[in-house]
Design a protein around this motif. Structure first.
Motif, PDB file in Angstrom:
ATOM      1  N   VAL A   1       0.825  -1.201   0.000  1.00 25.61           N
ATOM      2  CA  VAL A   1       0.000   0.000   0.000  1.00 25.61           C
ATOM      3  C   VAL A   1       0.864   1.257   0.000  1.00 25.61           C
ATOM      4  CG1 VAL A   1      -1.671   1.328   1.334  1.00 25.61           C
ATOM      5  CG2 VAL A   1      -1.961  -1.145   1.087  1.00 25.61           C
ATOM      6  N   ALA A   2       1.910   1.269   0.821  1.00 27.10           N
ATOM      7  CA  ALA A   2       2.741   2.466   0.947  1.00 27.10           C
ATOM      8  C   ALA A   2       3.490   2.782  -0.344  1.00 27.10           C
ATOM      9  CB  ALA A   2       3.728   2.301   2.101  1.00 27.10           C
ATOM     10  N   LYS A   3       3.980   1.734  -1.006  1.00 20.97           N
ATOM     11  CA  LYS A   3       4.810   1.938  -2.197  1.00 20.97           C
ATOM     12  C   LYS A   3       4.058   1.692  -3.493  1.00 20.97           C
ATOM     13  CE  LYS A   3       9.115   0.893   0.225  1.00 20.97           C
ATOM     14  NZ  LYS A   3      10.376   0.080   0.225  1.00 20.97           N
ATOM     15  N   ARG A   4       2.761   1.326  -3.374  1.00 17.19           N
ATOM     16  CA  ARG A   4       1.909   1.119  -4.542  1.00 17.19           C
ATOM     17  C   ARG A   4       2.536   0.141  -5.531  1.00 17.19           C
ATOM     18  NH1 ARG A   4      -2.251   4.729  -4.758  1.00 17.19           N
ATOM     19  NH2 ARG A   4      -2.476   4.498  -7.004  1.00 17.19           N
ATOM     20  N   HIS A   5       2.950  -1.003  -4.998  1.00 16.07           N
ATOM     21  CA  HIS A   5       3.537  -2.046  -5.829  1.00 16.07           C
ATOM     22  C   HIS A   5       2.502  -2.625  -6.794  1.00 16.07           C
ATOM     23  CE1 HIS A   5       7.360  -2.108  -3.864  1.00 16.07           C
ATOM     24  NE2 HIS A   5       6.890  -2.519  -2.708  1.00 16.07           N
ATOM     25  N   LEU A   6       2.988  -3.280  -7.835  1.00 15.75           N
ATOM     26  CA  LEU A   6       2.119  -4.014  -8.743  1.00 15.75           C
ATOM     27  C   LEU A   6       1.832  -5.376  -8.112  1.00 15.75           C
ATOM     28  CD1 LEU A   6       0.572  -4.505 -11.313  1.00 15.75           C
ATOM     29  CD2 LEU A   6       2.730  -5.086 -12.447  1.00 15.75           C
ATOM     30  N   LEU A   7       0.644  -5.524  -7.586  1.00 13.04           N
ATOM     31  CA  LEU A   7       0.253  -6.741  -6.880  1.00 13.04           C
ATOM     32  C   LEU A   7      -0.092  -7.841  -7.876  1.00 13.04           C
ATOM     33  CD1 LEU A   7      -0.569  -8.127  -4.176  1.00 13.04           C
ATOM     34  CD2 LEU A   7      -2.859  -7.158  -4.520  1.00 13.04           C
ATOM     35  N   LEU A   8       0.444  -9.045  -7.621  1.00  7.91           N
ATOM     36  CA  LEU A   8       0.104 -10.213  -8.431  1.00  7.91           C
ATOM     37  C   LEU A   8      -0.884 -11.122  -7.717  1.00  7.91           C
ATOM     38  CD1 LEU A   8       3.522 -11.393  -9.913  1.00  7.91           C
ATOM     39  CD2 LEU A   8       1.671 -10.236 -11.115  1.00  7.91           C
ATOM     40  N   THR A   9      -0.551 -11.486  -6.464  1.00  7.16           N
ATOM     41  CA  THR A   9      -1.339 -12.493  -5.754  1.00  7.16           C
ATOM     42  C   THR A   9      -1.311 -12.238  -4.259  1.00  7.16           C
ATOM     43  OG1 THR A   9      -0.557 -14.088  -7.411  1.00  7.16           O
ATOM     44  CG2 THR A   9      -1.741 -14.980  -5.522  1.00  7.16           C
ATOM     45  N   LEU A  10      -2.424 -12.488  -3.597  1.00  6.40           N
ATOM     46  CA  LEU A  10      -2.489 -12.546  -2.136  1.00  6.40           C
ATOM     47  C   LEU A  10      -2.499 -14.015  -1.724  1.00  6.40           C
ATOM     48  CD1 LEU A  10      -5.333  -9.962  -1.412  1.00  6.40           C
ATOM     49  CD2 LEU A  10      -2.877  -9.602  -1.077  1.00  6.40           C
ATOM     50  N   ARG A  11      -1.746 -14.348  -0.670  1.00  7.82           N
ATOM     51  CA  ARG A  11      -1.744 -15.713  -0.147  1.00  7.82           C
ATOM     52  C   ARG A  11      -1.850 -15.666   1.373  1.00  7.82           C
ATOM     53  NH1 ARG A  11      -0.583 -19.493  -3.921  1.00  7.82           N
ATOM     54  NH2 ARG A  11       0.399 -18.747  -5.871  1.00  7.82           N
ATOM     55  N   TRP A  12      -2.507 -16.657   1.953  1.00  4.86           N
ATOM     56  CA  TRP A  12      -2.704 -16.721   3.395  1.00  4.86           C
ATOM     57  C   TRP A  12      -2.906 -18.178   3.798  1.00  4.86           C
ATOM     58  CZ3 TRP A  12      -6.078 -14.743  -0.202  1.00  4.86           C
ATOM     59  CH2 TRP A  12      -7.216 -15.528  -0.467  1.00  4.86           C
ATOM     60  N   HIS A  13      -2.847 -18.443   5.099  1.00  2.00           N
ATOM     61  CA  HIS A  13      -3.225 -19.750   5.632  1.00  2.00           C
ATOM     62  C   HIS A  13      -4.711 -19.693   5.980  1.00  2.00           C
ATOM     63  CE1 HIS A  13       0.830 -21.245   5.668  1.00  2.00           C
ATOM     64  NE2 HIS A  13       1.245 -20.201   6.376  1.00  2.00           N
ATOM     65  N   ALA A  14      -5.436 -20.722   5.588  1.00  2.00           N
ATOM     66  CA  ALA A  14      -6.883 -20.730   5.814  1.00  2.00           C
ATOM     67  C   ALA A  14      -7.189 -20.571   7.302  1.00  2.00           C
ATOM     68  CB  ALA A  14      -7.494 -22.024   5.289  1.00  2.00           C
ATOM     69  N   PRO A  15      -8.076 -19.665   7.665  1.00  2.00           N
ATOM     70  CA  PRO A  15      -8.407 -19.453   9.080  1.00  2.00           C
ATOM     71  C   PRO A  15      -9.359 -20.522   9.602  1.00  2.00           C
ATOM     72  CG  PRO A  15      -9.767 -18.041   7.727  1.00  2.00           C
ATOM     73  CD  PRO A  15      -8.829 -18.741   6.787  1.00  2.00           C
ATOM     74  N   VAL A  16      -9.423 -20.612  10.906  1.00  2.00           N
ATOM     75  CA  VAL A  16     -10.401 -21.495  11.541  1.00  2.00           C
ATOM     76  C   VAL A  16     -11.801 -20.917  11.353  1.00  2.00           C
ATOM     77  CG1 VAL A  16     -11.137 -22.516  13.734  1.00  2.00           C
ATOM     78  CG2 VAL A  16      -8.694 -22.246  13.228  1.00  2.00           C
ATOM     79  N   VAL A  17     -11.915 -19.619  11.519  1.00  4.22           N
ATOM     80  CA  VAL A  17     -13.187 -18.922  11.372  1.00  4.22           C
ATOM     81  C   VAL A  17     -12.891 -17.470  11.023  1.00  4.22           C
ATOM     82  CG1 VAL A  17     -13.293 -18.412  13.840  1.00  4.22           C
ATOM     83  CG2 VAL A  17     -15.390 -18.385  12.510  1.00  4.22           C
ATOM     84  N   SER A  18     -13.791 -16.807  10.305  1.00  4.87           N
ATOM     85  CA  SER A  18     -13.612 -15.392  10.000  1.00  4.87           C
ATOM     86  C   SER A  18     -14.966 -14.709   9.938  1.00  4.87           C
ATOM     87  CB  SER A  18     -12.856 -15.209   8.670  1.00  4.87           C
ATOM     88  OG  SER A  18     -13.596 -15.720   7.571  1.00  4.87           O
ATOM     89  N   ARG A  19     -14.958 -13.395  10.141  1.00  2.19           N
ATOM     90  CA  ARG A  19     -16.185 -12.595  10.120  1.00  2.19           C
ATOM     91  C   ARG A  19     -15.880 -11.247   9.478  1.00  2.19           C
ATOM     92  NH1 ARG A  19     -20.398 -13.521  14.343  1.00  2.19           N
ATOM     93  NH2 ARG A  19     -20.668 -11.252  14.405  1.00  2.19           N
ATOM     94  N   TYR A  20     -16.944 -10.604   8.987  1.00  4.86           N
ATOM     95  CA  TYR A  20     -16.797  -9.292   8.359  1.00  4.86           C
ATOM     96  C   TYR A  20     -18.014  -8.445   8.690  1.00  4.86           C
ATOM     97  CZ  TYR A  20     -16.111  -5.761   4.713  1.00  4.86           C
ATOM     98  OH  TYR A  20     -15.932  -4.580   4.028  1.00  4.86           O
ATOM     99  N   TYR A  21     -17.760  -7.232   9.138  1.00  8.69           N
ATOM    100  CA  TYR A  21     -18.843  -6.291   9.431  1.00  8.69           C
ATOM    101  C   TYR A  21     -18.554  -4.975   8.719  1.00  8.69           C
ATOM    102  CZ  TYR A  21     -21.458  -2.633  11.821  1.00  8.69           C
ATOM    103  OH  TYR A  21     -22.251  -1.542  12.088  1.00  8.69           O
TER     104      TYR A  21
END
Length: 240
Positions: free
Chosen positions: A134-154
């Motif tokens: 975000v700070a350097k405005r890179h050219l993003l290719l892919t986001l990767r993460w480890h699958a969570p046990v649970v997640s929520r969004y408000y």
């Protein structure tokens, strides 16, 4: 304007080296180009395989927001589904939202997932954290993460053309040693902050721990929303 559509990383890298301007769905830059003039050449990643992944633990930057479905965790799917209108979601991309937009609607969800970013520059690809992207405005290719046990969004209700609505994204992760860790990310106005704490001791202890992080500076309505979301996720059902 010449639009380049690379199909390999080497071709995309060469396009960057030759001055092509990266563009996602062009929802954010088109009006600026009409006003200020179009670049000689632009580059879209919509034909690049690495930028089009939709998996349980990965999401490509060229994926359109309306394509983000239940293959990804709930927090990220719901974040994408609430961006703008249906017309916007059919043209806006994941990378454009996180890097190009001042709202960065997907950023809290990605932070809650502890996502890492693969980016491309003229020297090749490398992995980095979202803060640098975000700070350097890179050219993003892919986001990767480890699958969570649970997640929520408000996301709080908001008015078209009004200030950015409050967002609270939460996820519980199982670390390698089996411990559960809670990550909370909040967008308040145009600022996004995140914090993490042990997720094994229940909501009350987790909230006390979070009060000793940067989240304590949030205004009362945001802190109340964090309280609700943390209480809900630590007592809710598992993610898919």
């Amino acid at each position: 304007m010449l639009l380049r559509l690379p199909t390999s990383l080497s071709e995309a890298q060469r396009s960057l080296a030759e001055g092509a301007v990266p563009v996602g769905g062009a929802t954010l830059v088109w009006a600026l180009w009409q006003r200020d003039g179009f670049p000689e050449q632009a580059m879209s990643l919509r034909e690049l395989p690495e930028a089009n992944l939709i998996e349980r633990q990965a999401l490509g930057a060229a994926v359109l927001l309306h394509q983000v479905d239940d293959r990804v965790p709930e927090v990220l799917r719901r974040a994408a589904s609430t961006v703008g209108t249906g017309a916007v979601r059919r043209t806006a991309t994941v990378g454009g939202n996180i890097v190009g937009s001042t709202l960065r609607c997907l950023l809290p969800a990605a932070l809650a997932l502890d996502a890492r970013a693969t980016v491309l520059d003229r020297d090749g690809t490398y992995e980095t954290d979202l803060g640098e992207v975000v700070a350097k405005r890179h050219l993003l290719l892919t986001l990767r993460w480890h699958a969570p046990v649970v997640s929520r969004y408000y996301k709080a209700p908001g008015e078209a053309g009004g200030p950015p609505p409050l967002v609270v994204a939460t996820a519980v992760h199982a670390d390698d040693d089996g411990r559960h860790r809670l990550v909370v990310a909040v967008r308040d106005g145009y600022e996004v902050i995140s914090a993490s704490t042990d997720g094994r001791s229940g909501a009350e202890q987790a909230l006390q721990d979070l009060e000793r992080t940067g989240l304590v500076s949030l205004p009362t309505p945001a802190r109340e929303a964090v309280h609700r979301e943390v209480t809900g996720i630590l007592g809710g059902p598992a993610d898919r």
